[in-house]
Design a protein around this motif. Structure first.
Motif, PDB file in Angstrom:
ATOM      1  N   PHE A 382      26.520 -73.033 -12.881  1.00 53.24           N
ATOM      2  CA  PHE A 382      25.185 -73.631 -12.985  1.00 53.24           C
ATOM      3  C   PHE A 382      24.225 -72.628 -13.636  1.00 53.24           C
ATOM      4  O   PHE A 382      24.347 -71.419 -13.429  1.00 53.24           O
ATOM      5  CB  PHE A 382      24.636 -73.976 -11.602  1.00 53.24           C
ATOM      6  CG  PHE A 382      25.257 -75.192 -10.978  1.00 53.24           C
ATOM      7  CD1 PHE A 382      24.546 -76.362 -10.896  1.00 53.24           C
ATOM      8  CD2 PHE A 382      26.537 -75.161 -10.477  1.00 53.24           C
ATOM      9  CE1 PHE A 382      25.104 -77.489 -10.325  1.00 53.24           C
ATOM     10  CE2 PHE A 382      27.105 -76.272  -9.901  1.00 53.24           C
ATOM     11  CZ  PHE A 382      26.384 -77.445  -9.822  1.00 53.24           C
ATOM     12  N   THR A 383      23.276 -73.143 -14.387  1.00 54.40           N
ATOM     13  CA  THR A 383      22.160 -72.350 -14.909  1.00 54.40           C
ATOM     14  C   THR A 383      20.873 -72.952 -14.365  1.00 54.40           C
ATOM     15  O   THR A 383      20.596 -74.131 -14.594  1.00 54.40           O
ATOM     16  CB  THR A 383      22.141 -72.340 -16.443  1.00 54.40           C
ATOM     17  OG1 THR A 383      23.379 -71.816 -16.913  1.00 54.40           O
ATOM     18  CG2 THR A 383      20.999 -71.483 -16.959  1.00 54.40           C
ATOM     19  N   ILE A 384      20.105 -72.129 -13.643  1.00 55.38           N
ATOM     20  CA  ILE A 384      18.919 -72.628 -12.936  1.00 55.38           C
ATOM     21  C   ILE A 384      17.674 -71.974 -13.510  1.00 55.38           C
ATOM     22  O   ILE A 384      17.582 -70.744 -13.605  1.00 55.38           O
ATOM     23  CB  ILE A 384      19.017 -72.322 -11.426  1.00 55.38           C
ATOM     24  CG1 ILE A 384      20.280 -72.945 -10.838  1.00 55.38           C
ATOM     25  CG2 ILE A 384      17.781 -72.817 -10.701  1.00 55.38           C
ATOM     26  CD1 ILE A 384      20.518 -72.562  -9.397  1.00 55.38           C
ATOM     27  N   ASP A 385      16.719 -72.810 -13.925  1.00 54.01           N
ATOM     28  CA  ASP A 385      15.380 -72.341 -14.280  1.00 54.01           C
ATOM     29  C   ASP A 385      14.537 -72.381 -13.013  1.00 54.01           C
ATOM     30  O   ASP A 385      14.405 -73.431 -12.383  1.00 54.01           O
ATOM     31  CB  ASP A 385      14.749 -73.222 -15.352  1.00 54.01           C
ATOM     32  CG  ASP A 385      15.344 -72.946 -16.722  1.00 54.01           C
ATOM     33  OD1 ASP A 385      16.197 -72.051 -16.822  1.00 54.01           O
ATOM     34  OD2 ASP A 385      14.974 -73.644 -17.685  1.00 54.01           O
ATOM     35  N   GLU A 431      29.372 -77.162  -2.505  1.00 58.67           N
ATOM     36  CA  GLU A 431      30.002 -77.900  -3.583  1.00 58.67           C
ATOM     37  C   GLU A 431      28.912 -78.295  -4.582  1.00 58.67           C
ATOM     38  O   GLU A 431      27.736 -78.379  -4.257  1.00 58.67           O
ATOM     39  CB  GLU A 431      30.700 -79.154  -3.058  1.00 58.67           C
ATOM     40  CG  GLU A 431      31.866 -78.871  -2.134  1.00 58.67           C
ATOM     41  CD  GLU A 431      31.425 -78.712  -0.689  1.00 58.67           C
ATOM     42  OE1 GLU A 431      30.196 -78.727  -0.449  1.00 58.67           O
ATOM     43  OE2 GLU A 431      32.297 -78.547   0.186  1.00 58.67           O
ATOM     44  N   ALA A 432      29.358 -78.539  -5.796  1.00 57.99           N
ATOM     45  CA  ALA A 432      28.401 -78.848  -6.852  1.00 57.99           C
ATOM     46  C   ALA A 432      27.579 -80.082  -6.524  1.00 57.99           C
ATOM     47  O   ALA A 432      26.350 -80.081  -6.630  1.00 57.99           O
ATOM     48  CB  ALA A 432      29.145 -79.034  -8.178  1.00 57.99           C
ATOM     49  N   VAL A 433      28.262 -81.145  -6.118  1.00 61.27           N
ATOM     50  CA  VAL A 433      27.545 -82.378  -5.812  1.00 61.27           C
ATOM     51  C   VAL A 433      26.629 -82.190  -4.610  1.00 61.27           C
ATOM     52  O   VAL A 433      25.521 -82.725  -4.561  1.00 61.27           O
ATOM     53  CB  VAL A 433      28.547 -83.524  -5.565  1.00 61.27           C
ATOM     54  CG1 VAL A 433      27.827 -84.788  -5.142  1.00 61.27           C
ATOM     55  CG2 VAL A 433      29.388 -83.770  -6.811  1.00 61.27           C
ATOM     56  N   LYS A 434      27.068 -81.397  -3.634  1.00 60.92           N
ATOM     57  CA  LYS A 434      26.245 -81.126  -2.457  1.00 60.92           C
ATOM     58  C   LYS A 434      24.970 -80.404  -2.853  1.00 60.92           C
ATOM     59  O   LYS A 434      23.893 -80.689  -2.325  1.00 60.92           O
ATOM     60  CB  LYS A 434      27.050 -80.281  -1.460  1.00 60.92           C
ATOM     61  CG  LYS A 434      26.351 -80.082  -0.135  1.00 60.92           C
ATOM     62  CD  LYS A 434      26.263 -81.368   0.659  1.00 60.92           C
ATOM     63  CE  LYS A 434      25.692 -81.127   2.047  1.00 60.92           C
ATOM     64  NZ  LYS A 434      25.520 -82.374   2.802  1.00 60.92           N
ATOM     65  N   PHE A 435      25.089 -79.473  -3.789  1.00 67.83           N
ATOM     66  CA  PHE A 435      23.904 -78.760  -4.254  1.00 67.83           C
ATOM     67  C   PHE A 435      22.925 -79.730  -4.906  1.00 67.83           C
ATOM     68  O   PHE A 435      21.709 -79.658  -4.686  1.00 67.83           O
ATOM     69  CB  PHE A 435      24.292 -77.672  -5.255  1.00 67.83           C
ATOM     70  CG  PHE A 435      23.122 -77.042  -5.949  1.00 67.83           C
ATOM     71  CD1 PHE A 435      22.327 -76.117  -5.303  1.00 67.83           C
ATOM     72  CD2 PHE A 435      22.798 -77.388  -7.254  1.00 67.83           C
ATOM     73  CE1 PHE A 435      21.241 -75.551  -5.938  1.00 67.83           C
ATOM     74  CE2 PHE A 435      21.718 -76.830  -7.898  1.00 67.83           C
ATOM     75  CZ  PHE A 435      20.940 -75.901  -7.232  1.00 67.83           C
ATOM     76  N   ILE A 436      23.460 -80.655  -5.688  1.00 70.09           N
ATOM     77  CA  ILE A 436      22.588 -81.618  -6.364  1.00 70.09           C
ATOM     78  C   ILE A 436      21.899 -82.516  -5.346  1.00 70.09           C
ATOM     79  O   ILE A 436      20.704 -82.799  -5.442  1.00 70.09           O
ATOM     80  CB  ILE A 436      23.414 -82.446  -7.367  1.00 70.09           C
ATOM     81  CG1 ILE A 436      23.983 -81.520  -8.457  1.00 70.09           C
ATOM     82  CG2 ILE A 436      22.571 -83.551  -7.986  1.00 70.09           C
ATOM     83  CD1 ILE A 436      24.977 -82.191  -9.352  1.00 70.09           C
ATOM     84  N   LEU A 475      31.019 -81.835 -15.073  1.00 71.74           N
ATOM     85  CA  LEU A 475      30.314 -82.424 -13.945  1.00 71.74           C
ATOM     86  C   LEU A 475      29.285 -83.439 -14.433  1.00 71.74           C
ATOM     87  O   LEU A 475      29.078 -84.477 -13.817  1.00 71.74           O
ATOM     88  CB  LEU A 475      29.631 -81.326 -13.133  1.00 71.74           C
ATOM     89  CG  LEU A 475      28.868 -81.779 -11.877  1.00 71.74           C
ATOM     90  CD1 LEU A 475      29.793 -82.500 -10.914  1.00 71.74           C
ATOM     91  CD2 LEU A 475      28.205 -80.590 -11.206  1.00 71.74           C
ATOM     92  N   VAL A 476      28.673 -83.136 -15.555  1.00 77.16           N
ATOM     93  CA  VAL A 476      27.703 -84.069 -16.127  1.00 77.16           C
ATOM     94  C   VAL A 476      28.371 -85.389 -16.472  1.00 77.16           C
ATOM     95  O   VAL A 476      27.821 -86.476 -16.256  1.00 77.16           O
ATOM     96  CB  VAL A 476      27.046 -83.451 -17.377  1.00 77.16           C
ATOM     97  CG1 VAL A 476      26.197 -84.487 -18.096  1.00 77.16           C
ATOM     98  CG2 VAL A 476      26.178 -82.264 -16.981  1.00 77.16           C
ATOM     99  N   ALA A 477      29.620 -85.323 -17.005  1.00 77.77           N
ATOM    100  CA  ALA A 477      30.338 -86.557 -17.357  1.00 77.77           C
ATOM    101  C   ALA A 477      30.582 -87.423 -16.125  1.00 77.77           C
ATOM    102  O   ALA A 477      30.380 -88.632 -16.144  1.00 77.77           O
ATOM    103  CB  ALA A 477      31.656 -86.194 -18.045  1.00 77.77           C
ATOM    104  N   VAL A 478      31.038 -86.772 -15.019  1.00 77.47           N
ATOM    105  CA  VAL A 478      31.289 -87.524 -13.785  1.00 77.47           C
ATOM    106  C   VAL A 478      29.999 -88.132 -13.265  1.00 77.47           C
ATOM    107  O   VAL A 478      29.934 -89.320 -12.904  1.00 77.47           O
ATOM    108  CB  VAL A 478      31.939 -86.603 -12.735  1.00 77.47           C
ATOM    109  CG1 VAL A 478      32.049 -87.319 -11.391  1.00 77.47           C
ATOM    110  CG2 VAL A 478      33.311 -86.146 -13.196  1.00 77.47           C
ATOM    111  N   LEU A 479      28.948 -87.339 -13.207  1.00 77.15           N
ATOM    112  CA  LEU A 479      27.676 -87.834 -12.694  1.00 77.15           C
ATOM    113  C   LEU A 479      27.100 -88.920 -13.592  1.00 77.15           C
ATOM    114  O   LEU A 479      26.456 -89.857 -13.113  1.00 77.15           O
ATOM    115  CB  LEU A 479      26.686 -86.676 -12.570  1.00 77.15           C
ATOM    116  CG  LEU A 479      27.055 -85.590 -11.545  1.00 77.15           C
ATOM    117  CD1 LEU A 479      26.021 -84.480 -11.577  1.00 77.15           C
ATOM    118  CD2 LEU A 479      27.169 -86.174 -10.157  1.00 77.15           C
TER     119      LEU A 479
END
Length: 640
Positions: A382-385, A431-436, A475-479
């Protein structure tokens, strides 16, 4: 002889112009002392007395007269005076002591009798000066010319290569101009002064302050004096004691020392001797609204820590001591020497720091901050601003600087590591989705963690905000597919709702179209209802009437029935008693035949059947059979 006389007279009469002097040289006479190029007692050589403007006479060939212009200082320039006569300078001295009776050096005899010394003279000639100075006794250096006749060995050597100029004395012509201190565009400046003569500084001192810091010691004994008042005295200058270094003799007499000076020069024009004073222009300290300046002092009284034993990050001192002043400078402009007082500007407004590729416009403290890169539990990168808002209270600013050194250190060394590590650790545990899904909770957790961390540095945290998150492509594709499905589901629901609304609309439209008929039907319904109510009321009345008359009839019939039943019961009882007596008298069979006969006589038994059934026997058989069935005794023993 007459011709020779007139020739001698002609050469002996000299016309000296209004801005000229005549240097008289005697060809014959006693020899001058080796260390003096000017004759004060009619010795041979350059005479001390000059011929002033007008018609003057000096007998030729005993005397020769050379004309020299008066020394004139152009506007915007100064004239540096160098004496070629007088006493030798004391060992270590770089300039000659000056006395007020020397004036502008026009009286050579007074200069010598007053103890004038050879070499650079401390005062300078101001712009516009027009003075008759002895060309052998003094050299006057200006930006354009060097006035005078060099006779001293060191100056004569300089003149051998040609005409003397300022560079011959290792001076830049600009140094022989009036020193002007003025704003550079929109930048306010001050002049830092370095003196090239005087007693050496005490051991450990970096700059000279006339009287040292004895006045600060006296103020500290007065408890009513505040830190702000002490700072005002330190920022105030003692330049009035020596006319802003223009009276260099007064500077030395007041105790001024060689080297960097504590007190700078402010805006103005100054006549400074370039052999004795050098000026460097530096920006003035400007503290804007929403800032304070924390001062790190490298001069002053010995360090005396006032921060207390619990503070372990350096010394906080009262103004006037070496160390970080406990009282910062607030909004204003300060003529403070940055060589000895380092000022760290600390923003006291809400400071916004961006962990992003774009830096803030209000400051450059976050210029080195970059987006935070972290890895989720499954390995997604992930890249976070991120945006963090902090606040440094003005009263705590000295302690903050004592702990971190500079505001850039605070951001680049303290905040960058703390904030970056927190988010990397958080991402690694999710997890990635959990973070989102829990982005808001992650942001709140980060705010709590950063607040707790910065509290140890006396800094308040006003906000931690996740501005943008760049997800990995897979992950973007799945989401994206999931979101498309959600959007389609929402679309279907919207379409269903639209159709439902359409049905309701059509129903409403049909209702509107049939409104007249509906009204007529409603009236008909009301009429029929009223009629039904009327019929219901009538039926109720009829029912009540029928119920009442029926009840009466039933009561009558019941009474009649009861009477008949009683009569029948009485008749039956009587008959039974008669049959019993008859049976006792004649027997059962005869009694039965008597009963049958009685029944036939009453008409209760048809003797001739409705249908005659014949068989192999005669009709008598059918009649006999019938009689036999009638005469058969009942099951309970009673006659049939």
């Amino acid at each position: 002889m007459l011709l020779v006389f007139f020739l001698m007279v002609a050469k002996s009469v000299h016309r000296i112009g209004p801005t000229e002097v005549g240097l008289v040289t005697k060809r014959f006479g006693r020899k001058l002392p080796d260390d003096n190029p000017i004759a004060f007692n009619r010795e041979a050589g350059h005479q001390a007395d000059l011929l002033m403007p007008g018609m003057r006479m000096k007998w030729w060939p005993i005397f020769t007269v050379t004309k020299f212009p008066w020394v004139q200082i152009q506007a915007g320039e100064i004239g540096v005076v160098i004496s070629q006569v007088g006493r030798s300078l004391p060992i270590g001295a770089k300039s000659a002591r000056y006395r007020t009776e020397f004036g502008t050096f026009t009286d050579l005899r007074g200069f010598i009798s007053g103890g004038g010394e050879k070499g650079v003279q401390r005062p300078v000639l101001p712009p516009g000066s027009l003075v008759p100075i002895h060309p052998v006794g003094f050299l006057v250096i200006t930006a354009r010319h060097v006035h005078g006749l060099p006779v001293a060995p060191e100056f004569a050597a300089l003149a051998r290569g040609g005409k003397l100029v300022a560079q011959s004395f290792k001076l830049d012509p600009k140094q022989l101009e009036v020193a002007v201190i003025a704003p550079h565009g929109t930048t306010d400046v001050i002049g830092l002064v370095t003196t090239l003569e005087g007693e050496p500084l005490p051991s450990g001192d970096l700059a000279s302050r006339i009287g040292a810091f004895d006045d600060i010691v006296a103020l500290e004994t007065d408890r009513a004096v505040t830190d702000a008042q002490v700072i005002d005295i330190l920022m105030g200058t003692k330049n009035g004691l020596h006319n802003n270094y223009q009276d260099f003799q007064a500077f030395l007499d007041a105790g001024g020392r060689i080297g960097l000076q504590h007190d700078p020069l402010l805006y103005g024009a100054y006549l400074l001797n370039p052999f004795l004073v050098r000026v460097e222009l530096v920006p003035m300290l400007v503290v804007n609204q929403g800032q304070v300046a924390v001062i790190k002092s490298f001069v002053g009284l010995p360090t005396l820590d006032t921060s207390g034993e619990e503070f372990k990050f350096g010394s906080i001192v009262a103004p006037g001591h070496r160390g970080i002043w406990q009282e910062p400078l607030r909004t204003g402009k300060y003529a403070i020497n940055p060589r000895i007082y380092a000022a760290e500007l600390v923003p006291t407004f809400i400071l916004t720091l961006n962990w992003a590729n774009a830096a803030s416009q209000a400051h450059d403290l976050d210029a080195r901050l970059e987006p935070i890169v972290g890895k989720s539990r499954e390995g997604f990168i992930f890249t976070i601003d991120l945006q963090v808002q902090i606040h440094v209270p003005d009263a705590r600013a000295p302690k903050v600087i004592s702990m971190v050194g500079t505001m850039k250190n605070l951001v680049n060394e303290v905040l960058q590591s703390a904030v970056g590590n927190h988010f990397r650790n958080t991402l690694q545990a999710l997890e990635a989705v959990k973070f989102i899904e829990t982005r808001e909770q992650v942001q709140q957790s980060a705010h709590t963690a950063v607040t707790r961390y910065l509290a140890g540095y006396e800094i308040e945290t006003k906000g931690v905000y996740i501005q943008d998150v760049v997800f990995p492509d897979e992950l973007v594709a799945v989401l994206t597919r999931r979101e498309i499905a959600n959007q389609e589901r929402a679309t279907y629901k919207e379409q269903q709702a639209a159709q439902t609304a359409r049905i309701e609309m059509e129903k409403a439209r049909g209702t509107a179209d049939m409104q007249a008929e509906l009204a007529a039907a409603q009236v008909s319904v009301d009429i029929n209802g009223n009629r039904a109510q009327a019929r219901e009321a009538q039926a109720g009345g009829d029912a009540a009437y029928t119920r009442i008359t029926g009840q009466a009839e039933a009561d009558r019939v019941q009474a009649i029935g009861l009477a008949e039943a009683k009569a029948t019961e009485a008749l039956g009882v009587a008959r039974a008693a008669g049959f019993a007596a008859q049976r006792e008298a004649i027997g059962e069979m005869p009694t039965a035949l008597v009963a049958v006969a009685g029944a036939v006589a009453e008409g209760k038994i048809n003797v001739v059947p409705d249908i005659l059934v014949t068989g192999n026997g005669s009709s008598l058989d059918g009649l006999a059979a019938t009689l036999m069935r009638k005469l058969s005794p009942a099951q309970d023993g009673q006659p049939g």
